[in-house]
Design a protein around this motif. Structure first.
Motif, PDB file in Angstrom:
ATOM      1  N   SER A   1       0.839  -1.212   0.000  1.00 17.19           N
ATOM      2  CA  SER A   1       0.000   0.000   0.000  1.00 17.19           C
ATOM      3  C   SER A   1       0.865   1.250   0.000  1.00 17.19           C
ATOM      4  CB  SER A   1      -0.924  -0.013   1.212  1.00 17.19           C
ATOM      5  OG  SER A   1      -1.763  -1.146   1.190  1.00 17.19           O
ATOM      6  N   THR A   2       1.670   1.399  -1.040  1.00 22.85           N
ATOM      7  CA  THR A   2       2.648   2.488  -1.070  1.00 22.85           C
ATOM      8  C   THR A   2       1.999   3.855  -1.211  1.00 22.85           C
ATOM      9  OG1 THR A   2       2.932   2.181  -3.448  1.00 22.85           O
ATOM     10  CG2 THR A   2       4.457   1.019  -2.006  1.00 22.85           C
ATOM     11  N   PHE A   3       0.784   3.897  -1.735  1.00 20.94           N
ATOM     12  CA  PHE A   3       0.117   5.190  -1.920  1.00 20.94           C
ATOM     13  C   PHE A   3      -0.231   5.826  -0.588  1.00 20.94           C
ATOM     14  CE2 PHE A   3      -4.182   3.904  -0.756  1.00 20.94           C
ATOM     15  CZ  PHE A   3      -4.127   2.528  -0.905  1.00 20.94           C
ATOM     16  N   ARG A   4      -0.150   5.054   0.482  1.00 20.22           N
ATOM     17  CA  ARG A   4      -0.501   5.570   1.802  1.00 20.22           C
ATOM     18  C   ARG A   4       0.715   6.036   2.592  1.00 20.22           C
ATOM     19  NH1 ARG A   4      -3.645   1.075   4.769  1.00 20.22           N
ATOM     20  NH2 ARG A   4      -3.969   2.793   6.235  1.00 20.22           N
ATOM     21  N   ILE A   5       1.895   5.938   1.998  1.00 21.30           N
ATOM     22  CA  ILE A   5       3.114   6.304   2.725  1.00 21.30           C
ATOM     23  C   ILE A   5       3.204   7.817   2.872  1.00 21.30           C
ATOM     24  CG2 ILE A   5       5.628   6.308   2.664  1.00 21.30           C
ATOM     25  CD1 ILE A   5       5.504   3.603   1.295  1.00 21.30           C
ATOM     26  N   ASN A   6       3.368   8.279   4.093  1.00 18.59           N
ATOM     27  CA  ASN A   6       3.504   9.711   4.363  1.00 18.59           C
ATOM     28  C   ASN A   6       4.957  10.164   4.319  1.00 18.59           C
ATOM     29  OD1 ASN A   6       0.713  10.242   4.850  1.00 18.59           O
ATOM     30  ND2 ASN A   6       0.931   9.180   6.790  1.00 18.59           N
ATOM     31  N   ALA A   7       5.833   9.351   4.845  1.00 15.93           N
ATOM     32  CA  ALA A   7       7.252   9.701   4.893  1.00 15.93           C
ATOM     33  C   ALA A   7       8.066   8.421   4.906  1.00 15.93           C
ATOM     34  CB  ALA A   7       7.575  10.534   6.126  1.00 15.93           C
ATOM     35  N   MET A   8       9.283   8.535   4.430  1.00 12.22           N
ATOM     36  CA  MET A   8      10.215   7.417   4.491  1.00 12.22           C
ATOM     37  C   MET A   8      11.542   7.925   5.009  1.00 12.22           C
ATOM     38  SD  MET A   8       9.388   5.222   1.056  1.00 12.22           S
ATOM     39  CE  MET A   8      10.361   3.815   1.621  1.00 12.22           C
ATOM     40  N   GLY A   9      12.299   7.022   5.564  1.00 11.20           N
ATOM     41  CA  GLY A   9      13.568   7.465   6.117  1.00 11.20           C
ATOM     42  C   GLY A   9      14.522   6.322   6.353  1.00 11.20           C
TER      43      GLY A   9
ATOM     44  N   ILE B   1      12.549  11.782   4.564  1.00 13.58           N
ATOM     45  CA  ILE B   1      11.971  12.572   3.482  1.00 13.58           C
ATOM     46  C   ILE B   1      10.465  12.401   3.523  1.00 13.58           C
ATOM     47  CG2 ILE B   1      12.299  10.728   1.759  1.00 13.58           C
ATOM     48  CD1 ILE B   1      12.841  13.049  -0.285  1.00 13.58           C
ATOM     49  N   THR B   2       9.743  13.509   3.497  1.00 13.88           N
ATOM     50  CA  THR B   2       8.289  13.452   3.574  1.00 13.88           C
ATOM     51  C   THR B   2       7.673  13.271   2.194  1.00 13.88           C
ATOM     52  OG1 THR B   2       7.950  15.823   3.289  1.00 13.88           O
ATOM     53  CG2 THR B   2       8.396  15.035   5.531  1.00 13.88           C
ATOM     54  N   PHE B   3       6.375  13.056   2.173  1.00  8.57           N
ATOM     55  CA  PHE B   3       5.669  12.918   0.898  1.00  8.57           C
ATOM     56  C   PHE B   3       5.831  14.176   0.059  1.00  8.57           C
ATOM     57  CE2 PHE B   3       2.575  11.305  -1.977  1.00  8.57           C
ATOM     58  CZ  PHE B   3       1.843  12.399  -2.409  1.00  8.57           C
ATOM     59  N   GLY B   4       5.904  15.324   0.742  1.00  9.39           N
ATOM     60  CA  GLY B   4       6.056  16.591   0.024  1.00  9.39           C
ATOM     61  C   GLY B   4       7.479  16.905  -0.388  1.00  9.39           C
TER      62      GLY B   4
END
Length: 114
Positions: free
Chosen positions: A27-35, A51-54
């Motif tokens: 469900s990658t479309f729901r990822i808000n941030a990765m790090g 790194i955030t979605f933005g």
């Protein structure tokens, strides 16, 4: 559900470079941030870069100016470019995704020799 798979760890000499990759699936479309986090034996896991979605990025003071986090949304991949590596960067590096909960990869070992 989100699955994270890291790659790119290995052995580098001090002053050298490595690039870590983390591919997300599910469900990658729901990822808000990765790090990226890292953890040495007997120590607490610490944030290296986020790194955030933005596209906003955050770094630990110890890696600022040396590490760069980036993401390719089309490939559901986040990267960590590590330059000017130091022996103290030796750790297991974990990919982290923030969704409705926190997801972790299994980690990849980075070893920097002096």
């Amino acid at each position: 559900q989100v699955q994270l798979v890291e790659s790119g760890g290995g052995l580098a000499q001090a002053g050298g470079s490595l690039r870590l990759s983390c591919v997300a699936s599910g469900s990658t479309f729901r990822i808000n941030a990765m790090g990226w986090y890292r953890q040495a034996p007997g120590k607490q896991r610490e944030m290296v870069a986020t790194i955030t979605f933005g596209g906003s990025t955050y770094y630990a003071d110890s890696v600022k100016g040396r590490f760069t986090i980036s993401r390719d949304n089309a490939k559901n991949t986040v990267y960590l470019q590590m330059n000017s590596l130091k022996p103290e960067d030796t750790d297991v590096y974990y990919c982290r995704a923030v969704v409705d909960r926190i997801y972790w990869g299994k980690g990849t070992l980075v070893t920097v020799s002096s």
